[in-house]
Design an enzyme around this catalytic site. Sequence first.
Site, mmCIF file in Angstrom:
data_model
loop_
_atom_site.group_PDB
_atom_site.id
_atom_site.type_symbol
_atom_site.label_atom_id
_atom_site.label_comp_id
_atom_site.label_asym_id
_atom_site.label_seq_id
_atom_site.Cartn_x
_atom_site.Cartn_y
_atom_site.Cartn_z
ATOM 1 N N GLU A 110 0.781 -1.240 0.000
ATOM 2 C CA GLU A 110 0.000 0.000 0.000
ATOM 3 C C GLU A 110 0.811 1.287 0.000
ATOM 4 O O GLU A 110 0.667 2.115 0.917
ATOM 5 C CB GLU A 110 -0.920 0.043 1.231
ATOM 6 N N ASN A 157 -5.327 -4.786 -1.952
ATOM 7 C CA ASN A 157 -5.995 -4.731 -0.655
ATOM 8 C C ASN A 157 -7.258 -3.924 -0.867
ATOM 9 O O ASN A 157 -7.205 -2.812 -1.389
ATOM 10 C CB ASN A 157 -5.135 -4.013 0.392
HETATM 11 C C1 PNW Z 1 -4.093 -1.451 5.566
HETATM 12 N N1 PNW Z 1 -7.172 4.173 6.177
HETATM 13 O O1 PNW Z 1 -3.791 -0.165 6.019
HETATM 14 C C2 PNW Z 1 -2.863 -2.211 5.954
HETATM 15 O O2 PNW Z 1 -2.210 -2.926 4.961
HETATM 16 C C3 PNW Z 1 -2.994 -2.959 7.218
HETATM 17 O O3 PNW Z 1 -1.762 -2.904 7.872
HETATM 18 C C4 PNW Z 1 -4.139 -2.438 8.066
HETATM 19 O O4 PNW Z 1 -4.233 -3.073 9.304
HETATM 20 C C5 PNW Z 1 -5.410 -2.609 7.252
HETATM 21 O O5 PNW Z 1 -5.321 -1.905 6.019
HETATM 22 C C6 PNW Z 1 -6.683 -2.166 7.959
HETATM 23 O O6 PNW Z 1 -6.699 -0.782 8.152
HETATM 24 C C7 PNW Z 1 -4.665 0.879 6.043
HETATM 25 O O7 PNW Z 1 -7.453 4.696 7.302
HETATM 26 C C8 PNW Z 1 -4.773 1.601 7.212
HETATM 27 O O8 PNW Z 1 -7.665 4.612 5.119
HETATM 28 C C9 PNW Z 1 -5.609 2.703 7.275
HETATM 29 C C10 PNW Z 1 -6.329 3.054 6.133
HETATM 30 C C11 PNW Z 1 -6.221 2.334 4.966
HETATM 31 C C12 PNW Z 1 -5.384 1.236 4.924
#
Ligand code: PNW
Length: 493
Positions: free
Chosen positions: A173, A313
């Site tokens: 990401e 993702n």
């Molecule tokens: C992803 N947002 O991160 C990651 O790959 C993981 O580590 C994480 O635990 C998972 O999504 C769930 O959040 C994000 O706030 C973290 O937009 C935050 C965001 C998006 C992706």
Amino acid sequence: FLAFSTIERNEFPDDFLFGTATSSFQVEGSLKGGKGLSNWDVFTHIPGTIADGSDADVADDHYSLFREDIELLHSLGVNSYRFSLAWSRILPKGRFEGINPEGIAFYNDLIDALVQKGIQPFVTLHHFEIPQELEERYASWLSSQIIEDFAYFAEVCFTAFGDRVKYWTTFNEPNTFLKFGYLNGRWTPRRCSPPYGHCEAGDSETEPYIAGHNLILSHAAATDIYRKKFQAAQGGKIGIVVSPNWYEPLRNTPEDLSAAHRLLVSDVGWFLDPIILGDYPFEMREVLRSKLPNFTLEEKELLKIKVDFIGINHYTSLYAKDCISSPCALDPLNGNMHASASGTRDGLLIGPPTGMPHFFVVPYGIEKIIMYVKDRYNNTPMYITENGYSDNNVGTKDELVNDIKRVHFMQNYLPYVNSAMRSGADVRGYFAWSFLDNFEWTLGYTKRFGIVYVDYETMARTPKLSAEWYKGFLTGNEIVSMDKKHAIYICLE
Ligand code: PNW
């Protein structure tokens, strides 16, 4: 909200990877094993940064409990497990000091234990965490020096683990951590880019794109090393993971349609266009002009290295609003490229809410995003590297373990993955985020994404109903009673 929900394992190919996912910082615990300080170790200890005042010093203590965790994983019937390597556990100070043998031994033991159970390791090199040393020496992603550090780290990992690891991804990401680190300043290194954020330390409209440029070249350098020195002998594949939302235009106007398109481009095309098509998307060039770096001829040559697969993702769909034709209040978490996104239209949510303020349950979105990536990148093989549902960490353990909403989430999203495949999309795997409840970045332990419950006092693991459902789905013996002969409809409140 109604959705068709029956799905069976045998509707996916036999060699389809079905697994769960975690990342090093979120589960391992940072204190053990001679790990060097990472940027997130430092960041989490700044007072006031993490919602519940917590840190990831211990997290799930997966570092000590990994053998039990793999037993548990095996009992679920998965054939793959996605995890990441903590760069500073392997190289505490990047290329400026030696390798930490305990770190190498830990990942060797983890990988061996997985392979022994017939579980394919699916390994991420960078999941947000870097050695703090690189931040302090040269401001990490803002310097092209990071390319050499990342390539060195990658080569150490291919050398140490590549005999057993057949699936590598360079980055998890980039769109998320560049947005949070360099656009809105919510994550380390807390840099901002107006109008998406303002930081005390100073703002820059070019930094997000310089960081992105160095990241893309780091990906290419690591992939080049894998291709030239390792791939023929080790026989693995290498890719990168992006995290696109699906965007619906807020209003039925060409402006909002184009805003939805620009947000998709900023989630996906910013990275995958250079890596797969050879240059930045023209939509980004149009908006950013000279703020977006150019690739030199030499860099373009390196970009020809491409990827073997794309990781996706996917968590939510949002409504996109244009901010060019009329100014709008930018959502700090979901604004970029003069567009802003939110989950609400005329006071109604796009789908049922989850524990994450910006994530809503919109099952069809996963099919839309798969088809978008398929069409834009000529059906490059795809893996759904994360998809999952978060509860707020409130209520009793019994309530949290009885996670019927997460069961419904999986039952509703998986058919849309399958439907994209029936339309020709080359999807080869699905990983539920997450295997364990874990440290959710600045939200600390206030969210629970796991299909396995973690008691943070005792570290005891308890499979939730969703773990039982997933196991039933994977082994063909559904435990949660479901009538598979008839179309059944589930109401997600
Ligand atoms: C992803 N947002 O991160 C990651 O790959 C993981 O580590 C994480 O635990 C998972 O999504 C769930 O959040 C994000 O706030 C973290 O937009 C935050 C965001 C998006 C992706």
